[in-house]
Scaffold this motif. Structure first.
Motif, short mmCIF file in Angstrom:
data_model
loop_
_atom_site.label_atom_id
_atom_site.label_comp_id
_atom_site.label_asym_id
_atom_site.label_seq_id
_atom_site.Cartn_x
_atom_site.Cartn_y
_atom_site.Cartn_z
N PRO A 31 0.80 -1.23 0.00
CA PRO A 31 0.00 0.00 0.00
C PRO A 31 0.82 1.28 0.00
O PRO A 31 1.84 1.39 0.70
N HIS A 32 0.36 2.24 -0.79
CA HIS A 32 0.81 3.62 -0.63
C HIS A 32 0.13 4.18 0.61
O HIS A 32 -0.98 3.78 0.96
N SER A 33 0.76 5.12 1.26
CA SER A 33 0.19 5.71 2.48
C SER A 33 -1.03 6.56 2.15
O SER A 33 -1.07 7.27 1.13
N TRP A 34 -2.03 6.50 3.04
CA TRP A 34 -3.20 7.37 2.91
C TRP A 34 -2.77 8.84 2.83
O TRP A 34 -3.42 9.65 2.17
N GLN A 35 -1.68 9.18 3.51
CA GLN A 35 -1.25 10.57 3.61
C GLN A 35 -0.80 11.14 2.26
O GLN A 35 -0.71 12.36 2.10
N LYS A 36 -0.51 10.27 1.29
CA LYS A 36 -0.08 10.74 -0.03
C LYS A 36 -1.25 11.25 -0.86
O LYS A 36 -1.05 11.89 -1.89
N CYS A 37 -2.47 10.95 -0.42
CA CYS A 37 -3.67 11.49 -1.08
C CYS A 37 -4.76 11.56 0.00
O CYS A 37 -5.59 10.66 0.12
N ARG A 38 -4.73 12.63 0.76
CA ARG A 38 -5.52 12.72 1.98
C ARG A 38 -7.03 12.70 1.73
O ARG A 38 -7.80 12.34 2.62
N CYS A 39 -7.47 13.06 0.54
CA CYS A 39 -8.91 13.03 0.28
C CYS A 39 -9.47 11.62 0.38
O CYS A 39 -10.67 11.43 0.62
N LEU A 40 -8.61 10.60 0.22
CA LEU A 40 -9.07 9.21 0.35
C LEU A 40 -9.62 8.93 1.74
O LEU A 40 -10.56 8.16 1.90
N LEU A 41 -9.02 9.57 2.76
CA LEU A 41 -9.48 9.35 4.13
C LEU A 41 -10.89 9.90 4.34
O LEU A 41 -11.71 9.29 5.03
N GLY A 42 -11.19 11.05 3.73
CA GLY A 42 -12.52 11.61 3.84
C GLY A 42 -13.56 10.76 3.13
O GLY A 42 -14.66 10.54 3.66
N ILE A 43 -13.21 10.26 1.96
CA ILE A 43 -14.11 9.37 1.23
C ILE A 43 -14.34 8.10 2.03
O ILE A 43 -15.47 7.61 2.18
N LYS A 44 -13.25 7.55 2.57
CA LYS A 44 -13.33 6.30 3.34
C LYS A 44 -14.25 6.45 4.54
O LYS A 44 -15.09 5.57 4.81
N LYS A 45 -14.13 7.55 5.25
CA LYS A 45 -14.95 7.77 6.44
C LYS A 45 -16.43 7.75 6.10
O LYS A 45 -17.25 7.16 6.82
#
Length: 207
Positions: A81-95
């Motif tokens: 895995p690439h880190s979530w921090q490299k594309c932070r919008c993924l964390l918002g979508i995931k939530k």
């Protein structure tokens, strides 16, 4: 939560499966913004697979992001895995997807369909590290593509649905045990589509 309930318009009536569809889970404006951001920020790559002794390019671009422990293997290709921090919008979508699916995810597979000839062949998400009854949260941004289901034991049992811009499809229960799914090629002039399939990886269940 009220917004999630309002946007849920159908449960696909598939035998031996549980599939929910939210056609407008994300607004059109934010979906278009996510599409452009993901096209630019994600570390995309082209892959190849071995079929009948030949090396064949995978007809789409792919990327895998997640927790450090969430490496994932499919089609004999291991993805770290690439880190979530490299594309932070993924964390918002995931939530937001986790709230609808009522489960946690630690990885996401991204596929970029650049035109109608980019596709995904028949398969099920049943790798050991996904567990016995995996929950798959599938988000679509961009062009609408047809998503097809086919029963493993009775191929005459089929159903399809158009995955629209901003939609969310949640597959759970025994869906992956009994059904295959695909995104077929089309001769229509299609623009870009990015699909995100959120999953939970159990590292101790790998082969």
């Amino acid at each position: 939560m009220k917004k999630l309930i309002k946007s849920l318009i159908m449960n696909l009536q598939l035998e031996d499966a549980h599939v929910d569809f939210y056609p407008d889970f994300f607004s059109g404006k934010e979906s278009n913004e996510f599409l452009l951001t993901l096209m630019k920020k994600i570390q995309w790559k082209g892959e190849c697979i071995q079929m009948f002794g030949k090396t064949i390019p995978v007809p789409r671009l792919v990327a895998w992001y997640g927790d450090d422990c969430a490496s994932y293997t499919y089609s004999n290709i291991q993805h770290k895995p690439h880190s979530w921090q490299k594309c932070r919008c993924l964390l918002g979508i995931k939530k937001r997807v986790e709230a609808a699916a009522k489960t946690a995810f630690n990885g996401v597979l991204l596929n970029w369909y650049r035109n109608g000839q980019d596709s995904m062949s028949w398969h099920s998400d049943d790798e050991p590290e996904l567990g016995n009854h995996p929950v798959i949260g599938s988000v679509s941004f961009g062009a609408t593509r047809r998503f097809q289901f086919k029963h493993k034991k009775n191929p005459n049992l089929r159903q399809s649905i158009d995955l629209t811009n901003g939609s969310l499809l949640i597959m759970s229960g025994a869906t992956q045990h009994h059904w295959l799914h695909q995104v077929p090629k089309t001769k229509k002039n299609m623009t870009d589509r990015i699909n995100l399939t959120f999953r939970f990886i159990y590292p101790n269940k790998k082969k």
